[in-house]
Write a protein that holds these residues in place. Structure first.
Motif, PDB file in Angstrom:
ATOM      1  N   ASP A   1       0.828  -1.203   0.000  1.00 13.82           N
ATOM      2  CA  ASP A   1       0.000   0.000   0.000  1.00 13.82           C
ATOM      3  C   ASP A   1       0.860   1.250   0.000  1.00 13.82           C
ATOM      4  N   LEU A   2       1.978   1.201   0.743  1.00 14.32           N
ATOM      5  CA  LEU A   2       2.805   2.388   0.855  1.00 14.32           C
ATOM      6  C   LEU A   2       3.524   2.691  -0.450  1.00 14.32           C
ATOM      7  N   ARG A   3       3.834   1.650  -1.237  1.00 10.19           N
ATOM      8  CA  ARG A   3       4.549   1.869  -2.495  1.00 10.19           C
ATOM      9  C   ARG A   3       3.645   2.375  -3.603  1.00 10.19           C
ATOM     10  N   ARG A   4       2.324   2.216  -3.398  1.00  7.25           N
ATOM     11  CA  ARG A   4       1.418   2.692  -4.441  1.00  7.25           C
ATOM     12  C   ARG A   4       0.419   3.661  -3.834  1.00  7.25           C
ATOM     13  N   SER A   5      -0.213   4.427  -4.671  1.00 14.09           N
ATOM     14  CA  SER A   5      -1.257   5.353  -4.230  1.00 14.09           C
ATOM     15  C   SER A   5      -2.344   5.369  -5.278  1.00 14.09           C
ATOM     16  N   SER A   6      -3.588   5.538  -4.834  1.00 11.29           N
ATOM     17  CA  SER A   6      -4.707   5.531  -5.776  1.00 11.29           C
ATOM     18  C   SER A   6      -4.857   6.865  -6.483  1.00 11.29           C
ATOM     19  N   ASN A   7      -4.142   7.872  -6.052  1.00 12.53           N
ATOM     20  CA  ASN A   7      -4.238   9.193  -6.671  1.00 12.53           C
ATOM     21  C   ASN A   7      -2.932   9.558  -7.357  1.00 12.53           C
ATOM     22  N   SER A   8      -3.035  10.389  -8.381  1.00 12.09           N
ATOM     23  CA  SER A   8      -1.831  10.872  -9.044  1.00 12.09           C
ATOM     24  C   SER A   8      -1.110  11.885  -8.179  1.00 12.09           C
ATOM     25  N   SER A   9      -1.837  12.547  -7.275  1.00 10.08           N
ATOM     26  CA  SER A   9      -1.211  13.503  -6.363  1.00 10.08           C
ATOM     27  C   SER A   9      -1.091  12.880  -4.978  1.00 10.08           C
ATOM     28  N   ILE A  10      -0.390  13.569  -4.094  1.00 10.90           N
ATOM     29  CA  ILE A  10      -0.102  13.047  -2.769  1.00 10.90           C
ATOM     30  C   ILE A  10      -1.266  13.338  -1.825  1.00 10.90           C
ATOM     31  N   PRO A  11      -1.647  12.383  -0.967  1.00 13.58           N
ATOM     32  CA  PRO A  11      -2.724  12.657  -0.003  1.00 13.58           C
ATOM     33  C   PRO A  11      -2.301  13.719   0.999  1.00 13.58           C
ATOM     34  N   ARG A  12      -3.276  14.449   1.521  1.00 11.54           N
ATOM     35  CA  ARG A  12      -2.984  15.496   2.491  1.00 11.54           C
ATOM     36  C   ARG A  12      -2.717  14.936   3.882  1.00 11.54           C
ATOM     37  N   ARG A  13      -3.200  13.734   4.126  1.00  9.26           N
ATOM     38  CA  ARG A  13      -2.995  13.056   5.404  1.00  9.26           C
ATOM     39  C   ARG A  13      -2.704  11.585   5.126  1.00  9.26           C
ATOM     40  N   LEU A  14      -1.891  10.984   5.982  1.00  7.82           N
ATOM     41  CA  LEU A  14      -1.474   9.607   5.746  1.00  7.82           C
ATOM     42  C   LEU A  14      -1.566   8.837   7.055  1.00  7.82           C
ATOM     43  N   SER A  15      -2.315   7.714   7.019  1.00 13.59           N
ATOM     44  CA  SER A  15      -2.443   6.830   8.178  1.00 13.59           C
ATOM     45  C   SER A  15      -1.819   5.492   7.818  1.00 13.59           C
ATOM     46  N   ILE A  16      -0.744   5.134   8.506  1.00 10.47           N
ATOM     47  CA  ILE A  16      -0.032   3.886   8.241  1.00 10.47           C
ATOM     48  C   ILE A  16      -0.339   2.905   9.362  1.00 10.47           C
ATOM     49  N   GLN A  17      -0.842   1.734   8.986  1.00 14.88           N
ATOM     50  CA  GLN A  17      -1.284   0.739   9.965  1.00 14.88           C
ATOM     51  C   GLN A  17      -0.676  -0.605   9.609  1.00 14.88           C
ATOM     52  N   GLY A  18      -0.163  -1.292  10.598  1.00 12.02           N
ATOM     53  CA  GLY A  18       0.446  -2.589  10.331  1.00 12.02           C
ATOM     54  C   GLY A  18       1.944  -2.480  10.173  1.00 12.02           C
ATOM     55  N   ASN A  19       2.569  -3.538   9.720  1.00 10.65           N
ATOM     56  CA  ASN A  19       4.018  -3.625   9.630  1.00 10.65           C
ATOM     57  C   ASN A  19       4.519  -3.079   8.292  1.00 10.65           C
TER      58      ASN A  19
ATOM     59  N   ARG B   1       6.553   6.980  -2.716  1.00 10.36           N
ATOM     60  CA  ARG B   1       6.388   8.252  -3.419  1.00 10.36           C
ATOM     61  C   ARG B   1       5.975   9.364  -2.461  1.00 10.36           C
ATOM     62  N   THR B   2       5.259   9.000  -1.379  1.00 15.08           N
ATOM     63  CA  THR B   2       4.847   9.986  -0.389  1.00 15.08           C
ATOM     64  C   THR B   2       6.050  10.615   0.280  1.00 15.08           C
TER      65      THR B   2
END
Length: 906
Positions: A508-526, A536-537
């Motif tokens: 999930d961290l290596r890809r993003s569903s948007n062409s631009s960067i999200p304004r907020r990021l919640s990382i869960q898990g290992n 890219r973030t």
């Protein structure tokens, strides 16, 4: 719906440019131009709200406005960061960097011009684009939505047997002759309509009432149509009736119901004022007529009736499985090889009939194999949200679209927390404040942002979008949660709006569903370090304003990674898992997070790692906007003297305790500090409070893990110094010995004017508990008193007449030495809730207790068998006499909590 996030960004930017005008004084002209453009964008959004959400051109324009607003935010932040850092530089460096600042902000002003022209063009061609034509309710779309809703909610859902019986008993009660309004409340898809339909068709209802009517209300109703829908259940409609005014129809309906015992169901009511419009149509002839309302809004129920609403519960595991089988196999038995997977799928729906019915319909049309069902296990809710017929998302969208604009971003934000997460309410509302979601109206008495945020939370609860998991003893929300389906809906909407994204693994961290960067990021898990470095973030960190790391296992220091890659964050929340294998330390780079407003570090790891928190870094104290510091885990932490310069600091928490020294310079105070928890006391602690260094403190926790370090005279001196805290409302004292000469708020004027509403004692030793109770009993506003695991040094507890005039909640937990409790008449006159647990020597509850007029609940557990036997007799007697107070006897032995046991997540 799509303008909620965009409108928030625009308003926040406008507010920023106004309140931080000093930072932009060198480029004042460009700032004014940018503010004008932002104002035009926001005006368009407000004017077009609800008039063309499905119109392609409007969607395109709103997306353009959003992207430009985000770009303006990025460049503005870049400029502000440069100015703030410039102020820290020497004079020569300031002159060298100044020209870059003016050019940066001017670039933003230029970029807004193209969008401004588009807006002007849209205003000039509204009719061409059909925006005005969309301003009325699309009746065809409304009917289609209602049909999809009925296809789900009016299925013959299993269960509701007990619910139906309870409500039918209430509706047919022959002792209650006045017309009554009864409400069923719950979130969308919970089965309110199904339950109402079962009630409507019940034989007892048909036999009891002369006339029955059912009407669907919905969000956008027409009064005339509703009146005609009710009338047609009683009379044959004529052509003349369709030409009547609303008032004429109301008179006709009332005349037809006069003298008759009627039952009317009003399904799916959204607006409280709906009842005001039609209540005159329903006469009260003292014959037991009833009206049943279903709604997602608690306010609808409280507005229409003083009768408490019926909150519909979720289905249990067995009912969920039964309903799924019914939908998938349609009367056939589930094959044994699919039952285990099927039960897992049913469990994933968390008792929501909407989810189960839709999932059942999907499974019924798929191949019934283990492979097919296994593929769905981890993606049930996403599959439901994205199903082709939009059955789930449409029903949830109704609640979202009906929210006021100010509540929408607060609601969407709850999706940043992990699945099945018990969200601490205070953490959530502090995050809302730090994110800038809470707007305080300008009135004669300015409300505190935290109080407004708590009101927003209650609003979302009353609208059945957020669920209460537990409440505090004062009735406020302690923890809350959302249904998984609602969470995934929030995440889906936030991805569309580029509001935030959730990453649960390295992929999930290596890809993003948007062409631009999200304004907020919640990382869960290992998340592994390779994913972090290649994300890219990380390479575009200027856009990320909030970073949340939940319960993860790290092979690296996540704080250092955050500091390196996300330098513009306003909110940083890091929770480190127990198994992480690195030394957790603060880095100097944290001083570069110039926009940081909220910092939370929660760590449960090896003692050697916790020990690396040796002191709080002085460079954090130089962050200009930091309002909340929350440190969980670790030992006592000395605070640098620079902390007294943090005029903006509002909340300071440290579970391991903090050590505070008086300020080195005269005039330094923490003037905005509201919460201080907790301070490890020493011989200098009383000086801190006597000097009025915390003029606005509302909540204070004092304590020390070694009770014998502080003698009783020092403790008394510290407690007496609290008289300077004129705004203190909540006070907690831990692990201290309190002597006989106790001077807590010693003057009589302080006792009457004290704002203290809640006091908690934990692991304290009282040499004269009755003297202490006499002092506390004089505090006129005290509402909650808790005594936990304390040594009372006495066998008797005595409350005198007139003491504790406003006390509503009293708790005694783990108090082993009290044997008798005496309560004089007129003591604790307002007591409502009493909790007794683990009081091993207690042999009685005072007889005067049961004569208290306001007492509503007494809960007792882990007591001696003889007292339990007495209370069981009392319990039976109270039930027989119809006493309003509930006496709850719980089994089990009392086991004191471990002092450092971690919560599930935070």
């Amino acid at each position: 719906m799509t303008d909620a996030v965009v409108g928030f960004v625009l308003e926040k930017l406008e507010s920023l440019l106004v309140h931080e005008a000093n930072l932009f004084r060198r480029v004042k002209g460009d700032v004014n131009l940018l503010r004008d453009d932002l104002g035009i964008m926001n005006a368009f959004l407000k004017d077009s709200e609800g008039k063309g959400d499905d119109h392609y051109m409007v969607k395109v324009l709103i997306n353009q406005i959003r992207d430009t607003a985000y770009e303006a935010e990025d460049v503005t932040n870049t400029y502000m960061a440069q100015v703030i850092k410039q102020r820290r530089r020497k004079l020569l460096m300031k002159l060298f960097h100044w020209f870059d600042h003016a050019f940066a902000l001017h670039a933003v002003a230029e970029k807004t011009q193209s969008v401004k022209k588009r807006i002007e063009n849209i205003y000039a061609n509204k009719t061409t684009f059909g925006i005005e034509a969309q301003s009325h309710v699309d009746e065809e779309a409304e009917q289609s939505l209602q049909q999809r809703r009925r296809n789900v909610e009016e299925e013959d859902v299993v269960g509701f047997i007990d619910d139906t019986a309870k409500l039918v008993d209430q509706l047919t009660n022959e002792q209650r002759l006045h017309r009554e309004v009864i409400s069923i409340i719950g979130m969308g898809g919970l089965g309110k309509t199904t339950l109402a339909r079962k009630i409507y068709n019940d034989a007892r209802i048909k036999n009891r009432f002369d006339h029955c009517a059912w009407v669907n209300v919905s969000q956008e109703y027409k009064t005339s149509v509703l009146l005609l829908d009710i009338l047609k259940c009683f009379v044959k409609l004529s052509d003349e009736m369709y030409k009547m005014s609303n008032e004429e129809l109301k008179v006709m309906l009332r005349d037809n119901l006069k003298g008759k015992r009627y039952f009317v169901v009003m399904d799916d009511v959204w607006k409280p004022r709906f009842w005001d419009e039609i209540r005159a149509c329903f006469p009260d002839d003292l014959n037991g007529s009833r009206i049943l309302i279903t709604s997602r809004e608690k306010e609808v129920a409280s507005h229409a009736s003083s009768t408490p609403p019926y909150f519909l519960p979720f289905l249990d595991k067995e009912r969920s499985w039964e309903l799924l089988c019914k939908k998938v196999f349609r009367g056939e038995k589930c094959p044994s090889n699919l039952e285990r997977l099927g039960r897992q799928l049913a469990k994933k729906c968390k008792g929501l009939p909407l989810s189960i019915v839709v999932l059942g319909g999907i499974l019924a049309n798929k191949e019934k194999t283990q492979q097919t069902w296994s593929n769905l296990i981890g993606n049930v809710n996403w599959f439901l949200i994205d199903d082709d017929n939009k059955r789930c998302s449409d029903i949830l969208a109704l609640s979202y679209s009906y929210l006021p604009r100010k509540l929408r971003v607060c609601f969407l934000y709850v999706g940043v927390f992990p699945e099945d997460f018990l969200i601490p309410a205070r953490t959530l509302i502090q995050m809302w404040v730090a994110e800038g979601f809470i707007s305080v109206e300008n009135d004669s008495k300015k409300m505190d942002e935290i109080d407004v945020a708590e009101y927003y939370l209650e609003q979302l609860i009353d609208r059945s979008l957020i669920l209460v998991a537990s409440r505090r003893s004062d009735g406020g929300v302690k923890t809350c949660r959302i249904h998984d389906l609602v969470r995934d809906y929030c995440i889906k909407m936030s991805i569309q709006e580029k509001f935030y994204e959730v990453r649960v693994n390295s992929a999930d961290l290596r890809r993003s569903s948007n062409s631009s960067i999200p304004r907020r990021l919640s990382i869960q898990g290992n998340i592994d370090s390779e994913s972090i470095s290649s994300s890219r973030t990380s390479n575009n960190s200027i856009s990320v304003g909030s970073l949340l790391l939940f319960n993860s296992y790290f092979h690296y220091n996540p704080l250092n990674w955050a500091l390196k890659n996300f330098r513009f964050v306003r909110l940083l929340s890091v929770e480190v898992g127990k198994s992480s294998d690195y030394f957790f330390t603060f880095s100097k780079e944290i001083g570069q997070l110039v926009f940081l407003r909220y910092l939370r570090i929660s760590f449960w790891g090896p003692i050697v790692t916790v020990g690396s928190w040796k002191s709080f870094p002085a460079y954090i104290c130089k962050l200009p906007y930091l309002e909340t510091i929350h440190l969980k885990g670790g030992a006592a932490m000395p605070m640098p003297n620079e902390i007294w310069m943090m005029k903006q600091l509002r909340h300071l928490y440290a579970s391991g305790g903090i050590e505070l020294e008086p300020p080195s310079k005269v005039g330094h105070t923490l003037s905005n500090l509201k919460v201080l928890s907790f301070v490890r006391v020493d011989g200098k602690t009383s000086i801190l409070f006597r000097k009025s260094l915390f003029p606005n403190l509302r909540k204070l926790h004092l304590g020390i893990y070694s009770p014998h370090v502080i003698d009783t005279s020092t403790t008394s001196e510290i407690l007496a110094s609290l008289e300077s805290l004129q705004n203190l409302q909540i006070f907690k004292l831990s692990d201290l010995k309190v002597g006989r000469r106790l001077d807590l708020f010693p003057s009589s004027s302080s006792e009457s004017s004290s704002k203290l509403t809640k006091i908690t004692f934990v692991k304290c030793e009282f040499l004269d508990p009755n003297h202490l109770m006499g002092i506390l009993g004089k505090l006129a506003n005290l509402q909650i008193l808790k005594i936990k695991n304390c040594d009372m040094s006495s066998r008797q507890l005595h409350f005198m007449a007139g003491e504790f005039p406003q006390l509503e909640v009293f708790e005694m937990i783990g108090v082993g030495d009290i044997a008798t409790w005496e309560l004089e008449t007129h003591a604790m006159p307002n007591l409502q809730h009493l909790f007794i647990r683990g009081c091993d020597d207690l042999r009685n509850l005072p007889d005067e207790l049961w004569s208290l007029a306001n007492l509503r609940m007494v809960e007792v557990s882990a007591i001696q068998p003889d007292l339990r036997e007495k209370l069981m007799i009392k319990q039976s007697k109270l039930k027989k006499e119809g006493y309003s107070c509930k006496l709850i006897l719980r089994p089990g032995y009392y086991s004191p909590p471990w002092p450092c046991s971690p919560p599930r997540y935070f």
